[in-house]
Design an enzyme around this catalytic site. Structure first.
Site, mmCIF file in Angstrom:
data_model
loop_
_atom_site.group_PDB
_atom_site.id
_atom_site.type_symbol
_atom_site.label_atom_id
_atom_site.label_comp_id
_atom_site.label_asym_id
_atom_site.label_seq_id
_atom_site.Cartn_x
_atom_site.Cartn_y
_atom_site.Cartn_z
ATOM 1 N N ASN A 120 23.107 11.797 10.945
ATOM 2 C CA ASN A 120 23.096 11.116 12.575
ATOM 3 C C ASN A 120 23.144 10.166 11.520
ATOM 4 O O ASN A 120 22.587 9.605 9.898
ATOM 5 C CB ASN A 120 21.887 10.564 13.208
ATOM 6 C CG ASN A 120 20.681 9.641 12.431
ATOM 7 O OD1 ASN A 120 20.478 8.631 12.844
ATOM 8 N ND2 ASN A 120 19.475 10.802 12.032
ATOM 9 N N PHE A 124 19.198 2.369 14.275
ATOM 10 C CA PHE A 124 18.562 1.557 15.278
ATOM 11 C C PHE A 124 18.549 1.880 16.394
ATOM 12 O O PHE A 124 18.225 0.334 16.588
ATOM 13 C CB PHE A 124 16.937 0.815 14.255
ATOM 14 C CG PHE A 124 16.423 1.092 12.695
ATOM 15 C CD1 PHE A 124 16.139 2.978 13.075
ATOM 16 C CD2 PHE A 124 16.187 0.486 12.084
ATOM 17 C CE1 PHE A 124 15.532 2.661 11.405
ATOM 18 C CE2 PHE A 124 15.320 0.972 11.294
ATOM 19 C CZ PHE A 124 15.223 2.183 10.868
ATOM 20 N N SER A 185 14.889 5.040 7.112
ATOM 21 C CA SER A 185 15.641 5.313 7.465
ATOM 22 C C SER A 185 17.413 4.712 6.626
ATOM 23 O O SER A 185 17.861 3.600 5.453
ATOM 24 C CB SER A 185 16.419 4.650 8.598
ATOM 25 O OG SER A 185 17.369 4.612 9.004
ATOM 26 N N ASN A 187 20.881 4.252 7.452
ATOM 27 C CA ASN A 187 21.765 3.749 8.568
ATOM 28 C C ASN A 187 21.401 1.838 8.627
ATOM 29 O O ASN A 187 21.783 1.332 9.377
ATOM 30 C CB ASN A 187 21.222 4.807 9.680
ATOM 31 C CG ASN A 187 21.465 5.936 9.629
ATOM 32 O OD1 ASN A 187 22.594 6.201 8.455
ATOM 33 N ND2 ASN A 187 21.256 6.450 9.962
ATOM 34 N N THR A 188 20.314 1.243 7.946
ATOM 35 C CA THR A 188 20.429 -0.324 8.402
ATOM 36 C C THR A 188 19.824 -0.136 7.162
ATOM 37 O O THR A 188 19.800 -0.055 5.865
ATOM 38 C CB THR A 188 18.709 -0.430 9.449
ATOM 39 O OG1 THR A 188 18.498 0.089 9.943
ATOM 40 C CG2 THR A 188 18.113 -1.799 9.074
ATOM 41 N N LYS A 221 6.429 5.509 6.046
ATOM 42 C CA LYS A 221 7.472 6.612 6.127
ATOM 43 C C LYS A 221 8.016 6.933 5.577
ATOM 44 O O LYS A 221 9.106 5.236 4.874
ATOM 45 C CB LYS A 221 7.867 7.164 7.261
ATOM 46 C CG LYS A 221 9.444 7.775 7.736
ATOM 47 C CD LYS A 221 9.551 8.574 9.087
ATOM 48 C CE LYS A 221 10.496 9.776 9.157
ATOM 49 N NZ LYS A 221 11.003 9.912 10.571
ATOM 50 N N ASN A 250 11.666 11.407 5.543
ATOM 51 C CA ASN A 250 12.836 10.703 6.423
ATOM 52 C C ASN A 250 14.095 11.951 6.160
ATOM 53 O O ASN A 250 14.232 12.413 5.814
ATOM 54 C CB ASN A 250 13.212 9.260 6.227
ATOM 55 C CG ASN A 250 13.392 9.011 7.405
ATOM 56 O OD1 ASN A 250 14.635 9.130 8.613
ATOM 57 N ND2 ASN A 250 12.946 7.543 8.200
#
Ligand code: FMN
Length: 364
Positions: A120, A124, A185, A187-188, A221, A250
């Site tokens: 994925n 966010f 994450s 993805n940022t 996390k 994560n």
């Protein structure tokens, strides 16, 4: 034995685009979240019953079950009571950011069915802290522990991250049983740089300041891609800053040892990989944290938990609780019940009185 979900529902869901399938599944759960009658029906159908030997006391909270929902499943804080009715002990809502944001362009969620994995790059997508506050205010948790996972808004510069996390914490602190600072994450852009102790410490302090004396257990996390020394450094920081615990882990950037053809995986593009291929690495990070901090810093284990044996592996490595996301997609809505039953059976088979005695047992 394959469940009804695996025989009939999953094949139908897997004909849909992955994000569309999630939306279909969550529509029913959102209804049950809002209706006590629908939740009673869910409980009756799934047939979940609490097993006291599995209850966990962690960071001052009581979890009816050690099987919890990982962040990203209930991003809008609109499902948690339905997930509780399915037998999960806690739901970590979010990631929530201070500002509402749409996330990345679709498609951004991909299944690797042969690997029991997904990739994925949601980025966010979430309604922002103000809307999340309204959602949380509208529905008190009904027997389920509520975690709130916070991230940095994409529009906020990395150096302003402490204020961004603090703004969300100020709004959501009153509703959270525990809170997670998510710096892992993929993805940022740049987010994972915040895992360095120098960047993380000011965020922890800003969030704690924003909680204004409320004793909300605060966790961080982390990613599975950290080097061992960095895992140790986070464990040390957690102890120094009196964090309540660490969520490990994560999703991973790694694409190693997948069954899916490399070209197919490459075509899916960037993003975090979760599910079965992540299991061993995530357990290794948990074991590393345990060796460094032991029971002083409780661990919430996530990464490739599908079965009771997967959960047991993480508990024995040092986790006090486990979380699932990808397992829910592949195993279906009975996963919390099935894992709990399997843990209960194994507990008795191996002669442990209570599940808490299993935590860290692999190191003894
Ligand atoms: C579609 C998807 C979205 C996710 N979104 C988030 C998120 O918003 N915040 C977060 O901390 N983790 C997020 N995660 C990571 C999960 O919480 C979990 O740490 C990871 O997927 C490993 O567990 P699993 O193998 O059971 O999926 C997401 C995972 C998936 C698959």
């Amino acid at each position: 034995m394959r469940t009804l979900y695996q025989r009939a529902v999953r094949p139908a869901m897997f004909t849909l685009d992955a994000e569309r399938a999630h939306e279909v599944a969550t529509r029913g759960l959102a209804l049950a979240h809002r209706s006590q009658t629908a939740r009673a029906a869910l409980r009756a159908t799934i047939g979940h019953r609490d097993d006291d030997a599995l209850a966990m006391e962690v960071f001052g909270l009581r979890f009816r079950s050690p099987v919890c929902v990982a962040a990203g499943f209930d991003k809008r804080a609109e499902l948690y009571n339905a997930l509780g009715a399915l037998g999960f002990g806690a739901v970590e809502v979010g990631t929530i950011t201070a500002h509402a944001q749409p996330g990345n362009e679709r498609p951004r969620l991909f299944r690797l069915a042969d690997d029991r994995a997904v990739i994925n790059r949601m980025g966010f997508n979430n309604p922002g802290a103000e809307a999340a506050e309204a959602a949380l205010r509208a529905h008190k948790p009904d027997g389920v522990v509520l975690g709130v996972n916070l991230g940095k808004s994409k529009v906020t510069a990395l150096e302003d991250a402490p204020d961004d996390y603090a703004a969300s914490a100020r709004r959501l602190g009153p509703y959270a049983d525990y809170m997670v600072i998510n710096v892992s994450s993929p993805n940022t852009p740049g987010l994972r740089a915040l895992q360095s102790v120098d960047a993380l410490r000011p965020i922890v302090r800003a969030v704690r300041g924003a909680l204004d004396g409320r004793a909300v257990p605060l966790l961080v996390k982390i990613a599975p891609d950290l080097a061992d020394e960095d895992v140790d450094a986070v464990a040390d920081l957690a102890w120094e800053e009196r964090l309540a615990g660490i969520v490990a882990t994560n999703t991973t950037l790694s694409r190693d040892a997948l069954r899916a053809p490399a070209e197919a995986v490459a075509a899916m593009g960037a993003g975090g990989l979760s599910g079965a291929p992540l299991r061993a690495r995530s357990t290794a990070v948990i074991a590393r944290l345990w060796r460094r901090a032991g029971a002083r810093v409780p661990i919430v284990g996530a990464g490739g938990v599908f079965t009771a044996d997967d959960a047991w592996e993480k508990l024995a490595a040092g986790a006090s609780l486990v979380q699932v996301y990808t397992g829910f997609i592949y195993e279906g809505p009975t996963i919390a019940r099935d894992i709990a039953r399997g843990l209960g059976a194994r507990l008795r088979r191996e002669g442990f009185a209570r599940l808490r005695d299993v935590v860290g047992s692999a190191h003894r």
